[in-house]
Design a protein around this motif. Structure first.
Motif, PDB file in Angstrom:
ATOM      1  N   CYS A   1       0.225 -64.000   4.093  1.00  0.00           N
ATOM      2  CA  CYS A   1       0.392 -62.575   3.774  1.00  0.00           C
ATOM      3  C   CYS A   1      -0.665 -62.070   2.813  1.00  0.00           C
ATOM      4  CB  CYS A   1       1.781 -62.326   3.200  1.00  0.00           C
ATOM      5  SG  CYS A   1       3.086 -62.505   4.415  1.00  0.00           S
TER       6      CYS A   1
ATOM      7  N   GLN B   1      -2.969 -59.015   3.695  1.00  0.00           N
ATOM      8  CA  GLN B   1      -2.839 -57.804   2.884  1.00  0.00           C
ATOM      9  C   GLN B   1      -4.193 -57.355   2.361  1.00  0.00           C
ATOM     10  OE1 GLN B   1      -0.232 -59.317  -0.107  1.00  0.00           O
ATOM     11  NE2 GLN B   1       1.605 -58.544   0.880  1.00  0.00           N
TER      12      GLN B   1
ATOM     13  N   THR C   1       3.161 -51.660   4.128  1.00  0.00           N
ATOM     14  CA  THR C   1       4.576 -51.345   3.964  1.00  0.00           C
ATOM     15  C   THR C   1       5.410 -52.619   3.906  1.00  0.00           C
ATOM     16  OG1 THR C   1       4.312 -49.232   5.087  1.00  0.00           O
ATOM     17  CG2 THR C   1       6.550 -50.140   4.984  1.00  0.00           C
ATOM     18  N   ILE C   2       5.144 -53.529   4.817  1.00  0.00           N
ATOM     19  CA  ILE C   2       5.878 -54.801   4.834  1.00  0.00           C
ATOM     20  C   ILE C   2       5.603 -55.576   3.553  1.00  0.00           C
ATOM     21  CG2 ILE C   2       6.006 -57.053   5.974  1.00  0.00           C
ATOM     22  CD1 ILE C   2       5.493 -55.506   8.625  1.00  0.00           C
ATOM     23  N   SER C   3       4.378 -55.539   3.092  1.00  0.00           N
ATOM     24  CA  SER C   3       4.015 -56.261   1.877  1.00  0.00           C
ATOM     25  C   SER C   3       4.746 -55.732   0.660  1.00  0.00           C
ATOM     26  CB  SER C   3       2.510 -56.147   1.632  1.00  0.00           C
ATOM     27  OG  SER C   3       1.806 -56.675   2.722  1.00  0.00           O
ATOM     28  N   MET C   4       4.897 -54.416   0.582  1.00  0.00           N
ATOM     29  CA  MET C   4       5.616 -53.824  -0.551  1.00  0.00           C
ATOM     30  C   MET C   4       7.077 -54.242  -0.527  1.00  0.00           C
ATOM     31  SD  MET C   4       3.967 -50.053  -1.152  1.00  0.00           S
ATOM     32  CE  MET C   4       4.833 -49.339   0.210  1.00  0.00           C
ATOM     33  N   GLY C   5       7.664 -54.282   0.669  1.00  0.00           N
ATOM     34  CA  GLY C   5       9.052 -54.704   0.794  1.00  0.00           C
ATOM     35  C   GLY C   5       9.242 -56.155   0.440  1.00  0.00           C
ATOM     36  N   ALA C   6       8.296 -56.990   0.841  1.00  0.00           N
ATOM     37  CA  ALA C   6       8.372 -58.421   0.560  1.00  0.00           C
ATOM     38  C   ALA C   6       8.192 -58.698  -0.931  1.00  0.00           C
ATOM     39  CB  ALA C   6       7.324 -59.186   1.360  1.00  0.00           C
TER      40      ALA C   6
ATOM     41  N   GLY D   1       9.324 -57.010  -3.311  1.00  0.00           N
ATOM     42  CA  GLY D   1      10.558 -56.689  -4.029  1.00  0.00           C
ATOM     43  C   GLY D   1      11.665 -57.703  -3.834  1.00  0.00           C
ATOM     44  N   THR D   2      11.445 -58.712  -2.996  1.00  0.00           N
ATOM     45  CA  THR D   2      12.498 -59.694  -2.731  1.00  0.00           C
ATOM     46  C   THR D   2      12.350 -60.922  -3.598  1.00  0.00           C
ATOM     47  OG1 THR D   2      11.222 -60.675  -0.935  1.00  0.00           O
ATOM     48  CG2 THR D   2      12.846 -59.000  -0.350  1.00  0.00           C
TER      49      THR D   2
END
Length: 72
Positions: free
Chosen positions: A10, A14, A64-69, A71-72
């Protein structure tokens, strides 16, 4: 468990998300994952380098996926 080569991770994708070559890089990432994981050979999609695919939107999706990941 599967091995993900550095060029398919990732963080690497990214950092290249805004480049016009992101589609080709994703396809190469899929090939690298398959090369290092025999059980996945021939099953990962390699469709992101197509000329008709909007590379800008693809890069935005990766962001977008990177920002969500993150936060986990």
């Amino acid at each position: 468990m599967y091995y993900v080569p550095p060029a398919a991770r990732c963080k690497h994708l990214q950092s290249h998300a805004k480049l016009p070559t992101i589609g080709t890089e994703l396809d190469e990432a899929m090939e690298a994952i398959e090369r290092d994981n025999a059980r996945l050979k021939g099953i990962l999609p390699k469709i992101y380098g197509r000329p008709t695919l909007d590379k800008m939107r693809l890069g935005q999706l990766i962001g977008t996926i990177s920002m969500g990941a993150a936060g986990t």
